[in-house]
Design a protein around this motif. Sequence first.
Motif, PDB file in Angstrom:
ATOM      1  N   GLU A   1     -13.169  13.314  14.301  1.00  0.00           N
ATOM      2  CA  GLU A   1     -12.845  11.975  13.800  1.00  0.00           C
ATOM      3  C   GLU A   1     -12.591  12.004  12.303  1.00  0.00           C
ATOM      4  O   GLU A   1     -13.243  12.734  11.561  1.00  0.00           O
ATOM      5  N   ALA A   2     -11.640  11.189  11.875  1.00  0.00           N
ATOM      6  CA  ALA A   2     -11.359  11.027  10.447  1.00  0.00           C
ATOM      7  C   ALA A   2     -12.386  10.077   9.847  1.00  0.00           C
ATOM      8  O   ALA A   2     -12.825   9.133  10.505  1.00  0.00           O
ATOM      9  N   SER A   3     -12.752  10.325   8.609  1.00  0.00           N
ATOM     10  CA  SER A   3     -13.744   9.479   7.941  1.00  0.00           C
ATOM     11  C   SER A   3     -13.127   8.220   7.336  1.00  0.00           C
ATOM     12  O   SER A   3     -13.845   7.338   6.886  1.00  0.00           O
ATOM     13  N   ALA A   4     -11.794   8.161   7.335  1.00  0.00           N
ATOM     14  CA  ALA A   4     -11.075   7.017   6.777  1.00  0.00           C
ATOM     15  C   ALA A   4      -9.732   6.924   7.493  1.00  0.00           C
ATOM     16  O   ALA A   4      -9.279   7.899   8.103  1.00  0.00           O
ATOM     17  N   PRO A   5      -9.098   5.768   7.418  1.00  0.00           N
ATOM     18  CA  PRO A   5      -7.785   5.642   8.065  1.00  0.00           C
ATOM     19  C   PRO A   5      -6.773   6.629   7.485  1.00  0.00           C
ATOM     20  O   PRO A   5      -6.798   6.955   6.301  1.00  0.00           O
ATOM     21  N   ILE A   6      -5.884   7.110   8.350  1.00  0.00           N
ATOM     22  CA  ILE A   6      -4.835   8.030   7.943  1.00  0.00           C
ATOM     23  C   ILE A   6      -3.515   7.260   7.943  1.00  0.00           C
ATOM     24  O   ILE A   6      -3.088   6.782   8.990  1.00  0.00           O
ATOM     25  N   PRO A   7      -2.877   7.135   6.780  1.00  0.00           N
ATOM     26  CA  PRO A   7      -1.586   6.435   6.761  1.00  0.00           C
ATOM     27  C   PRO A   7      -0.561   7.174   7.617  1.00  0.00           C
ATOM     28  O   PRO A   7      -0.491   8.395   7.604  1.00  0.00           O
ATOM     29  N   ASN A   8       0.193   6.411   8.393  1.00  0.00           N
ATOM     30  CA  ASN A   8       1.253   6.963   9.232  1.00  0.00           C
ATOM     31  C   ASN A   8       2.484   6.105   8.990  1.00  0.00           C
ATOM     32  O   ASN A   8       2.476   4.912   9.262  1.00  0.00           O
ATOM     33  N   ILE A   9       3.531   6.702   8.484  1.00  0.00           N
ATOM     34  CA  ILE A   9       4.738   5.973   8.103  1.00  0.00           C
ATOM     35  C   ILE A   9       5.717   5.968   9.281  1.00  0.00           C
ATOM     36  O   ILE A   9       6.301   6.996   9.596  1.00  0.00           O
ATOM     37  N   ASN A  10       5.867   4.811   9.923  1.00  0.00           N
ATOM     38  CA  ASN A  10       6.827   4.686  11.012  1.00  0.00           C
ATOM     39  C   ASN A  10       8.035   3.844  10.626  1.00  0.00           C
ATOM     40  O   ASN A  10       9.105   4.014  11.192  1.00  0.00           O
ATOM     41  N   THR A  11       7.837   2.912   9.691  1.00  0.00           N
ATOM     42  CA  THR A  11       8.913   2.022   9.269  1.00  0.00           C
ATOM     43  C   THR A  11       8.991   2.008   7.748  1.00  0.00           C
ATOM     44  O   THR A  11       8.068   2.456   7.062  1.00  0.00           O
ATOM     45  N   ARG A  12      10.070   1.453   7.244  1.00  0.00           N
ATOM     46  CA  ARG A  12      10.193   1.303   5.782  1.00  0.00           C
ATOM     47  C   ARG A  12       9.100   0.399   5.232  1.00  0.00           C
ATOM     48  O   ARG A  12       8.611   0.612   4.125  1.00  0.00           O
ATOM     49  N   ASP A  13       8.703  -0.613   5.999  1.00  0.00           N
ATOM     50  CA  ASP A  13       7.611  -1.495   5.571  1.00  0.00           C
ATOM     51  C   ASP A  13       6.310  -0.716   5.420  1.00  0.00           C
ATOM     52  O   ASP A  13       5.526  -0.976   4.502  1.00  0.00           O
ATOM     53  N   ASP A  14       6.054   0.231   6.329  1.00  0.00           N
ATOM     54  CA  ASP A  14       4.853   1.082   6.221  1.00  0.00           C
ATOM     55  C   ASP A  14       4.873   1.856   4.897  1.00  0.00           C
ATOM     56  O   ASP A  14       3.861   1.983   4.223  1.00  0.00           O
ATOM     57  N   LEU A  15       6.040   2.371   4.545  1.00  0.00           N
ATOM     58  CA  LEU A  15       6.193   3.128   3.301  1.00  0.00           C
ATOM     59  C   LEU A  15       5.960   2.235   2.087  1.00  0.00           C
ATOM     60  O   LEU A  15       5.239   2.597   1.156  1.00  0.00           O
ATOM     61  N   LEU A  16       6.528   1.043   2.122  1.00  0.00           N
ATOM     62  CA  LEU A  16       6.385   0.108   1.002  1.00  0.00           C
ATOM     63  C   LEU A  16       4.941  -0.371   0.850  1.00  0.00           C
ATOM     64  O   LEU A  16       4.512  -0.723  -0.260  1.00  0.00           O
ATOM     65  N   ALA A  17       4.174  -0.370   1.927  1.00  0.00           N
ATOM     66  CA  ALA A  17       2.795  -0.850   1.892  1.00  0.00           C
ATOM     67  C   ALA A  17       1.845   0.142   1.208  1.00  0.00           C
ATOM     68  O   ALA A  17       0.729  -0.226   0.855  1.00  0.00           O
ATOM     69  N   LEU A  18       2.280   1.389   1.021  1.00  0.00           N
ATOM     70  CA  LEU A  18       1.389   2.387   0.374  1.00  0.00           C
ATOM     71  C   LEU A  18       1.271   2.164  -1.111  1.00  0.00           C
ATOM     72  O   LEU A  18       2.107   1.779  -1.813  1.00  0.00           O
TER      73      LEU A  18
END
Length: 171
Positions: free
Chosen positions: A154-171
């Motif tokens: 298990e990861a100790s924190a969320p793992i960013p996963n970029i599926n859309t341009r909005d996901d990228l902009l949210a980082l």
Amino acid sequence: MTRILGAVLAGGRSSRFGSDKAAAMLGENTLAQHAAAAIAPHVETVVHVGGEHGIADVPGSGLGPLGGIAGALDHAARHGFAAVLTIACDMPAIPDALIPALLRRLPSYCVDAPVLGVWPVSALDELVALLQSSAPTSPSVRFFARTIGGIPVEASAPIPNINTRDDLLAL
């Protein structure tokens, strides 16, 4: 010491993103460069699998992440590596303790992002057979991991996963 190859899986269609995700910029680096940097301290060398200039999927293209993992395992076997640490090109950041936790267990995979895993080269033949018997669809990475006795981590924190341009902009 076990020789471990790092592999950035960059062969997806990026259909939800609208263009090649691996080449998308996050700051001054591409997503693929961020993914490579996340695993580089833990492996002997990093290669890219899929995409225009990467190592080819095995046994052929269109098999999803498992085709990329098989391509990385094939490359590793031909170059004397014992295992491969894989990461998707759309995972620009990993919790600090996750990769060391994965490397303590072989094979192992991240519960939250199964493509992030450590796979023994000895699993190559089993993976290729699984892919060939499942055509035209491909089984999941999680199914493959369970088939070879992969240990979920298990990861100790969320793992960013970029599926859309909005996901990228949210980082």
